[in-house]
Design an enzyme around this catalytic site. Structure first.
Site, mmCIF file in Angstrom:
data_model
loop_
_atom_site.group_PDB
_atom_site.id
_atom_site.type_symbol
_atom_site.label_atom_id
_atom_site.label_comp_id
_atom_site.label_asym_id
_atom_site.label_seq_id
_atom_site.Cartn_x
_atom_site.Cartn_y
_atom_site.Cartn_z
ATOM 1 N N LYS A 22 13.183 -63.208 -12.382
ATOM 2 C CA LYS A 22 13.245 -64.645 -12.055
ATOM 3 C C LYS A 22 12.229 -65.395 -12.915
ATOM 4 O O LYS A 22 11.272 -64.806 -13.445
ATOM 5 C CB LYS A 22 12.945 -64.898 -10.581
ATOM 6 C CG LYS A 22 11.567 -64.436 -10.066
ATOM 7 C CD LYS A 22 10.418 -65.420 -10.259
ATOM 8 C CE LYS A 22 9.097 -64.893 -9.727
ATOM 9 N NZ LYS A 22 7.918 -65.585 -10.198
ATOM 10 N N ASP A 148 7.430 -62.837 -2.942
ATOM 11 C CA ASP A 148 8.451 -63.053 -3.977
ATOM 12 C C ASP A 148 9.699 -62.201 -3.782
ATOM 13 O O ASP A 148 10.575 -62.186 -4.639
ATOM 14 C CB ASP A 148 7.872 -62.696 -5.361
ATOM 15 C CG ASP A 148 7.216 -63.891 -6.017
ATOM 16 O OD1 ASP A 148 7.197 -64.973 -5.404
ATOM 17 O OD2 ASP A 148 6.728 -63.726 -7.155
#
Ligand code: C5P
Length: 339
Positions: A22, A148
């Site tokens: 990401k 995350d």
């Protein structure tokens, strides 16, 4: 998924999962919370670069993690190990789990690789066990293991809040050509947060701008950004490449930035230099991802992105050209055979 007839007439399963990276499009750091974490807001976006995580399940006991990269721990400090343990407990299953990580993504690079590897382990193990955890159980395990992880349960364009673990799918952004450059500098996320606290001690933060105000400014900027191109009085089309390019221009105009740059760049000027180098290659929007060291650039076309990656590599900066990965592609590609 490969079905293998194992020893002691046990059938075990081997599942390969792509573990995508990401980037963060904007990241705002808010107040220091009672639990020691920081309130934050960010837009996560999955991209087309991935590690491969292979999960084997069979008779026996214990969890083993293998990776050729010596910086990846093989014990219970590994996020994959911790997720596998929690998945087995949740499903009340016993057996031997072997997790092999083929690393393509940088370790500690700000691209969420360890978190993504852990979610890939969850998906792989579920598939190997022919079981599926309920969504709320997936989310509980993911957020217990790290801030995350949950974004990778959604993929595509995701809004993150809380300590980053509260995730909401956003309408997917168009697929942008993208270059990631990761100078070989390890940036520790806790150290970057500590540096932030040193630079902006709580009372000063409050006199300058209350944390909640900073958060609503982020919300306003994101709203302005994502509505600007579609409703432009100049008549920018709502779909197609024109909209994508308008979105990139609006992203710059609305000033959505990553707060970590304020503390990471002064400490590691070489990372700021990489940002400058990427800006010179024709990227429309350039930013640090997470706490770095990855810097990414979004481009208006793939050819310019490819050229940019080559020119950075000429300067001995490790760089790769890729593209952002919308949600439907994320889910299509996760279990696609890679070997
Ligand atoms: O949740 P995760 O394991 O990624 O966090 C690693 C460390 O980063 C935490 O222990 C904390 O020191 C810091 N952190 C923080 N605020 C956040 C996320 C992480 O202070 N929102």
């Amino acid at each position: 998924m490969v079905q293998v007839s194992g020893y002691h007439d046990v059938t075990y399963m081997s599942v390969a999962v792509r573990s995508f990276a990401k980037i963060n499009i904007g990241l705002r750091i808010g107040g220091n919370r009672a639990d020691g974490f920081h309130e934050l807001r960010t837009i996560y976006q999955t991209i087309g670069l991935a590690d491969i995580v292979r999960v084997d399940f069979g008779r026996g006991a214990g969890i083993e993690v293998y990776c050729k990269d010596p910086r990846v721990p093989s014990d219970e400090t590994n996020t994959c190990w911790r997720v596998a343990d929690k998945v087995l407990r949740s499903l009340k299953m016993r057996g031997k789990v072997r997790i092999s990580i083929e690393k393509n993504l940088p370790v500690q690079g700000g691209m969420g690789a360890a978190s993504s590897n852990a979610i890939a382990t969850m998906f792989g193990l579920e598939k190997a066990l022919k079981q599926q955890l309920p969504p709320e159980e997936r989310l509980r395990i993911a957020s217990e293991v790290g801030s995350d992880l949950p974004l990778f349960l959604i993929g595509g364009t995701v809004l993150g809040s809380g300590r980053g673990e509260q995730v909401y799918p956003l309408e997917d952004l168009p697929c942008f050509p993208c270059v990631v450059a990761t100078p070989e500098i390890g940036v520790s996320t806790p150290a970057a947060f500590a540096e932030w606290d040193k630079k902006f001690p709580a009372p000063a933060k409050l006199t300058v701008q209350p944390a909640s105000d900073k958060m609503s400014t982020f919300s306003q900027s994101v709203y302005e950004w994502l509505s600007g191109s579609s409703f432009s009085p100049t008549g920018v089309p709502e779909n197609g490449w024109d909209r994508a390019e308008a979105l990139l221009l609006d992203l710059v105009r609305t000033g959505i930035e990553n707060d970590f740059e304020t503390v990471v760049f002064p400490k590691h000027p070489a990372i700021r230099e990489v940002k400058r180098a990427l800006e010179r290659t024709g990227a429309k929007y350039v930013s640090l991802s997470g706490s770095g060291s990855t810097v990414f650039g979004l481009f208006a076309d793939q050819a310019t992105a490819e050229k940019a990656a080559l020119s950075l590599m000429d300067k001995d900066i490790p760089a790769k050209a890729t593209a952002t990965l919308p949600r439907n592609r994320y889910w299509q590609e996760i279990f696609k055979s890679s070997s």
